[in-house]
Scaffold this motif. Structure first.
Motif, PDB file in Angstrom:
ATOM      1  N   HIS A   1       0.801  -1.218   0.000  1.00  0.00           N
ATOM      2  CA  HIS A   1       0.000   0.000   0.000  1.00  0.00           C
ATOM      3  C   HIS A   1       0.840   1.278   0.000  1.00  0.00           C
ATOM      4  O   HIS A   1       0.307   2.352  -0.281  1.00  0.00           O
ATOM      5  N   VAL A   2       2.111   1.181   0.292  1.00  0.00           N
ATOM      6  CA  VAL A   2       2.999   2.318   0.047  1.00  0.00           C
ATOM      7  C   VAL A   2       3.075   2.586  -1.448  1.00  0.00           C
ATOM      8  O   VAL A   2       3.036   3.738  -1.904  1.00  0.00           O
ATOM      9  N   LEU A   3       3.148   1.510  -2.238  1.00  0.00           N
ATOM     10  CA  LEU A   3       3.168   1.660  -3.694  1.00  0.00           C
ATOM     11  C   LEU A   3       1.837   2.185  -4.210  1.00  0.00           C
ATOM     12  O   LEU A   3       1.795   3.062  -5.083  1.00  0.00           O
ATOM     13  N   ILE A   4       0.747   1.656  -3.668  1.00  0.00           N
ATOM     14  CA  ILE A   4      -0.569   2.149  -4.069  1.00  0.00           C
ATOM     15  C   ILE A   4      -0.724   3.620  -3.678  1.00  0.00           C
ATOM     16  O   ILE A   4      -1.356   4.404  -4.398  1.00  0.00           O
ATOM     17  N   GLY A   5      -0.114   4.004  -2.562  1.00  0.00           N
ATOM     18  CA  GLY A   5      -0.190   5.389  -2.121  1.00  0.00           C
ATOM     19  C   GLY A   5       0.409   6.361  -3.119  1.00  0.00           C
ATOM     20  O   GLY A   5      -0.040   7.509  -3.217  1.00  0.00           O
ATOM     21  N   ILE A   6       1.409   5.914  -3.869  1.00  0.00           N
ATOM     22  CA  ILE A   6       1.996   6.792  -4.888  1.00  0.00           C
ATOM     23  C   ILE A   6       0.972   7.102  -5.965  1.00  0.00           C
ATOM     24  O   ILE A   6       0.831   8.251  -6.420  1.00  0.00           O
ATOM     25  N   GLY A   7       0.232   6.079  -6.392  1.00  0.00           N
ATOM     26  CA  GLY A   7      -0.827   6.314  -7.368  1.00  0.00           C
ATOM     27  C   GLY A   7      -1.923   7.200  -6.812  1.00  0.00           C
ATOM     28  O   GLY A   7      -2.430   8.105  -7.492  1.00  0.00           O
ATOM     29  N   GLU A   8      -2.310   6.956  -5.562  1.00  0.00           N
ATOM     30  CA  GLU A   8      -3.315   7.793  -4.904  1.00  0.00           C
ATOM     31  C   GLU A   8      -2.842   9.243  -4.842  1.00  0.00           C
ATOM     32  O   GLU A   8      -3.624  10.173  -5.099  1.00  0.00           O
ATOM     33  N   ALA A   9      -1.588   9.440  -4.507  1.00  0.00           N
ATOM     34  CA  ALA A   9      -1.050  10.794  -4.399  1.00  0.00           C
ATOM     35  C   ALA A   9      -1.055  11.505  -5.742  1.00  0.00           C
ATOM     36  O   ALA A   9      -1.394  12.697  -5.824  1.00  0.00           O
ATOM     37  N   ALA A  10      -0.695  10.784  -6.795  1.00  0.00           N
ATOM     38  CA  ALA A  10      -0.669  11.396  -8.126  1.00  0.00           C
ATOM     39  C   ALA A  10      -2.070  11.811  -8.570  1.00  0.00           C
ATOM     40  O   ALA A  10      -2.284  12.929  -9.066  1.00  0.00           O
ATOM     41  N   ILE A  11      -3.052  10.922  -8.377  1.00  0.00           N
ATOM     42  CA  ILE A  11      -4.427  11.244  -8.773  1.00  0.00           C
ATOM     43  C   ILE A  11      -4.957  12.424  -7.965  1.00  0.00           C
ATOM     44  O   ILE A  11      -5.578  13.346  -8.498  1.00  0.00           O
ATOM     45  N   THR A  12      -4.703  12.405  -6.656  1.00  0.00           N
ATOM     46  CA  THR A  12      -5.198  13.471  -5.791  1.00  0.00           C
ATOM     47  C   THR A  12      -4.566  14.810  -6.143  1.00  0.00           C
ATOM     48  O   THR A  12      -5.259  15.833  -6.259  1.00  0.00           O
ATOM     49  N   ALA A  13      -3.245  14.824  -6.319  1.00  0.00           N
ATOM     50  CA  ALA A  13      -2.561  16.085  -6.630  1.00  0.00           C
ATOM     51  C   ALA A  13      -2.993  16.640  -7.979  1.00  0.00           C
ATOM     52  O   ALA A  13      -3.195  17.852  -8.124  1.00  0.00           O
ATOM     53  N   LEU A  14      -3.148  15.775  -8.970  1.00  0.00           N
ATOM     54  CA  LEU A  14      -3.572  16.240 -10.294  1.00  0.00           C
ATOM     55  C   LEU A  14      -4.984  16.821 -10.243  1.00  0.00           C
ATOM     56  O   LEU A  14      -5.254  17.869 -10.835  1.00  0.00           O
ATOM     57  N   THR A  15      -5.875  16.149  -9.524  1.00  0.00           N
ATOM     58  CA  THR A  15      -7.254  16.631  -9.447  1.00  0.00           C
ATOM     59  C   THR A  15      -7.345  17.938  -8.675  1.00  0.00           C
ATOM     60  O   THR A  15      -7.964  18.907  -9.133  1.00  0.00           O
ATOM     61  N   VAL A  16      -6.729  17.983  -7.494  1.00  0.00           N
ATOM     62  CA  VAL A  16      -6.757  19.211  -6.693  1.00  0.00           C
ATOM     63  C   VAL A  16      -6.066  20.344  -7.437  1.00  0.00           C
ATOM     64  O   VAL A  16      -6.560  21.480  -7.464  1.00  0.00           O
ATOM     65  N   GLY A  17      -4.926  20.058  -8.037  1.00  0.00           N
ATOM     66  CA  GLY A  17      -4.202  21.087  -8.776  1.00  0.00           C
ATOM     67  C   GLY A  17      -5.011  21.656  -9.928  1.00  0.00           C
ATOM     68  O   GLY A  17      -4.981  22.865 -10.186  1.00  0.00           O
ATOM     69  N   ALA A  18      -5.767  20.783 -10.626  1.00  0.00           N
ATOM     70  CA  ALA A  18      -6.579  21.254 -11.746  1.00  0.00           C
ATOM     71  C   ALA A  18      -7.690  22.177 -11.266  1.00  0.00           C
ATOM     72  O   ALA A  18      -7.957  23.221 -11.876  1.00  0.00           O
ATOM     73  N   VAL A  19      -8.352  21.820 -10.163  1.00  0.00           N
ATOM     74  CA  VAL A  19      -9.439  22.660  -9.652  1.00  0.00           C
ATOM     75  C   VAL A  19      -8.885  23.967  -9.088  1.00  0.00           C
ATOM     76  O   VAL A  19      -9.466  25.040  -9.300  1.00  0.00           O
ATOM     77  N   VAL A  20      -7.764  23.899  -8.382  1.00  0.00           N
ATOM     78  CA  VAL A  20      -7.159  25.114  -7.822  1.00  0.00           C
ATOM     79  C   VAL A  20      -6.746  26.069  -8.931  1.00  0.00           C
ATOM     80  O   VAL A  20      -6.871  27.291  -8.798  1.00  0.00           O
ATOM     81  N   ALA A  21      -6.265  25.538 -10.042  1.00  0.00           N
ATOM     82  CA  ALA A  21      -5.826  26.392 -11.151  1.00  0.00           C
ATOM     83  C   ALA A  21      -6.993  27.152 -11.777  1.00  0.00           C
ATOM     84  O   ALA A  21      -6.826  28.271 -12.263  1.00  0.00           O
ATOM     85  N   VAL A  22      -8.183  26.542 -11.752  1.00  0.00           N
ATOM     86  CA  VAL A  22      -9.345  27.157 -12.394  1.00  0.00           C
ATOM     87  C   VAL A  22     -10.214  27.920 -11.403  1.00  0.00           C
ATOM     88  O   VAL A  22     -10.584  29.077 -11.625  1.00  0.00           O
ATOM     89  N   ARG A  23     -10.549  27.265 -10.299  1.00  0.00           N
ATOM     90  CA  ARG A  23     -11.438  27.852  -9.306  1.00  0.00           C
ATOM     91  C   ARG A  23     -10.950  27.553  -7.893  1.00  0.00           C
ATOM     92  O   ARG A  23     -11.493  26.683  -7.199  1.00  0.00           O
ATOM     93  N   PRO A  24      -9.922  28.241  -7.412  1.00  0.00           N
ATOM     94  CA  PRO A  24      -9.423  27.977  -6.058  1.00  0.00           C
ATOM     95  C   PRO A  24     -10.448  28.251  -4.969  1.00  0.00           C
ATOM     96  O   PRO A  24     -10.362  27.696  -3.884  1.00  0.00           O
ATOM     97  N   ASP A  25     -11.432  29.099  -5.266  1.00  0.00           N
ATOM     98  CA  ASP A  25     -12.450  29.418  -4.272  1.00  0.00           C
ATOM     99  C   ASP A  25     -13.356  28.238  -3.952  1.00  0.00           C
ATOM    100  O   ASP A  25     -14.047  28.229  -2.934  1.00  0.00           O
ATOM    101  N   LEU A  26     -13.336  27.202  -4.817  1.00  0.00           N
ATOM    102  CA  LEU A  26     -14.175  26.031  -4.601  1.00  0.00           C
ATOM    103  C   LEU A  26     -13.453  24.912  -3.858  1.00  0.00           C
ATOM    104  O   LEU A  26     -14.059  23.887  -3.561  1.00  0.00           O
ATOM    105  N   VAL A  27     -12.179  25.081  -3.583  1.00  0.00           N
ATOM    106  CA  VAL A  27     -11.396  24.050  -2.887  1.00  0.00           C
ATOM    107  C   VAL A  27     -11.350  24.408  -1.404  1.00  0.00           C
ATOM    108  O   VAL A  27     -10.759  25.416  -1.010  1.00  0.00           O
ATOM    109  N   TYR A  28     -11.944  23.576  -0.572  1.00  0.00           N
ATOM    110  CA  TYR A  28     -12.026  23.863   0.860  1.00  0.00           C
ATOM    111  C   TYR A  28     -10.638  24.026   1.465  1.00  0.00           C
ATOM    112  O   TYR A  28     -10.402  24.953   2.259  1.00  0.00           O
ATOM    113  N   GLY A  29      -9.720  23.156   1.129  1.00  0.00           N
ATOM    114  CA  GLY A  29      -8.384  23.214   1.718  1.00  0.00           C
ATOM    115  C   GLY A  29      -7.561  24.394   1.259  1.00  0.00           C
ATOM    116  O   GLY A  29      -6.536  24.708   1.873  1.00  0.00           O
ATOM    117  N   ALA A  30      -7.987  25.066   0.184  1.00  0.00           N
ATOM    118  CA  ALA A  30      -7.230  26.207  -0.331  1.00  0.00           C
ATOM    119  C   ALA A  30      -7.711  27.536   0.225  1.00  0.00           C
ATOM    120  O   ALA A  30      -7.127  28.574  -0.086  1.00  0.00           O
TER     121      ALA A  30
END
Length: 376
Positions: free
Chosen positions: A183-212
């Motif tokens: 699951h450390v290996l699976i975590g790398i995939g999880e991290a990539a998907i999460t970062a890409l998704t959050v990064g895409a939303v933050v780039a367009v609409r940061p006001d919609l990201v709770y953590g931002a």
């Protein structure tokens, strides 16, 4: 990491069910503070998107695959309380409609995949954001790190639950090493998907990201005009007409229609942008993942399935109560074409998860609005 029926004995399954029910109850109250009229529909979309992306198993090692858990992604996008509810809705729909994850093990799965991942990920995310520079890039980097750690944390939690109520006689040390390692290996995939998704939303609409919130907004700067004649260090003052002496003006009527001095103009409130485009884009991405891309997902067993088979944890696995569901195993019954069957099942799952999730979050939002109106 969906735990099937039979892995965990009844007492521990009941205990985790109580923990899961408590977590959902607390999250329902906490989500009232996180949701507003714009984010409530988006929270339902986040649940549907997590359902869709969980269908995309990716290879991580020889004969092993992994998939998104989604706790980190949900917590960062819509808040930790709402995130627990998002993943819980996904697990409920998977268990009831698709026979994925045991029904008697639903408490185990919510505790492990919804509660642990969300709490660990959001705590780490906030710590990084607090210490690092307040930039958009920080949100993406923190998302990657939080998601990466949340997956092995869930593996550790499962090992602890299995140590308390595992039905097979297996050395816990071997289970721990195998679960955390894969699951450390699976975590790398999880991290990539999460970062890409959050990064895409933050780039367009940061006001919609709770953590931002409070991270990506630039502080307001007030600058004096370079044409102002004031000396360096002097404070500019608006010219205010001096009042006439009281003796001179007393008894003198003010001409009719004389406008009263206007106060300083109030700053105009920034218009609230609609989230409709983001909603439709997210729905299109979810349908694409579930209806098309899922056909190309890895067919290898996921991390828990592989470890369970190799270590003998699955010796007492029980048949799923919903094994005869027309959507069991992510296929539509009586449709022979595998691609069409899987794609249609994925689309149905996205629609069902979106409907249930949106319904839950809209009700939570309305209850908050009702409580505010009663206090007001």
């Amino acid at each position: 990491m969906h735990v099937p029926d039979g892995f965990i004995d009844a007492p521990v399954s009941v205990a985790t069910g109580v923990v899961a029910a408590g977590a959902v109850a607390v999250s329902l109250r906490g989500a009232r503070r996180e949701l507003d009229e714009r984010t409530a529909p988006l929270a339902g979309l986040v649940a549907a998107f997590i359902f869709a992306v969980q269908m995309l198993n990716f290879p991580v090692a020889a004969g092993t695959s992994g998939h998104l858990l989604g706790g980190a992604l949900a917590a960062i996008l819509v808040g930790p309380y709402t995130g627990v509810l998002c993943v819980s809705v996904v697990l409920l729909m998977q268990g009831v409609l698709f026979a994925d994850g045991g029904l008697t093990a639903l408490g185990v799965n919510i505790t492990d995949m919804a509660l642990v991942t969300t709490v660990v990920a959001y705590a780490l995310f906030r710590a990084i954001v607090k210490l690092a520079p307040h930039r958009r890039r920080t949100v993406t980097v923190a998302s990657f790190a939080a998601a990466l750690i949340s997956v092995p944390a869930a593996a550790v939690a499962f090992t602890a639950i299995y140590a308390l109520g595992g039905t097979a006689d297996v050395a816990i040390g071997k289970v721990f090493a195998a679960m955390v390692g894969v699951h450390v290996l699976i975590g790398i995939g999880e991290a990539a998907i999460t970062a890409l998704t959050v990064g895409a939303v933050v780039a367009v609409r940061p006001d919609l990201v709770y953590g931002a919130r409070g991270v990506t907004a630039r502080p307001l700067e007030i600058r004096s005009s370079p044409l102002a004649p004031a000396a360096p260090g002097a404070v500019a003052r608006a010219e205010v007409p001096t009042a006439e002496p009281a003796a001179a003006t007393a008894g003198t009527p003010e001409p009719a229609g004389t406008p009263e001095p206007a106060g300083p103009p109030e700053p105009a409130a920034a218009p609230r942008r609609s989230a409709r485009r983001v909603w439709w884009a997210g729905l299109a991405a979810a349908l694409l993942c579930a209806g098309v891309v899922s056909f190309y997902a890895s067919a290898s067993p996921d991390g828990l399935e592989k470890v369970a088979h190799d270590k003998g944890i699955d010796k007492k696995t029980e048949d799923h109560a919903a094994k005869d569901s027309p959507l069991a195993d992510y296929g539509v019954k009586d449709i022979s074409d595998a691609r069409l069957s899987g794609g249609l099942a994925g689309v149905i799952g996205v629609g069902a998860t979106l409907a249930v999730g949106s319904g839950v979050f809209v009700v939570v939002r309305r209850r908050r609005a009702t409580a505010e109106s009663e206090r007001g």
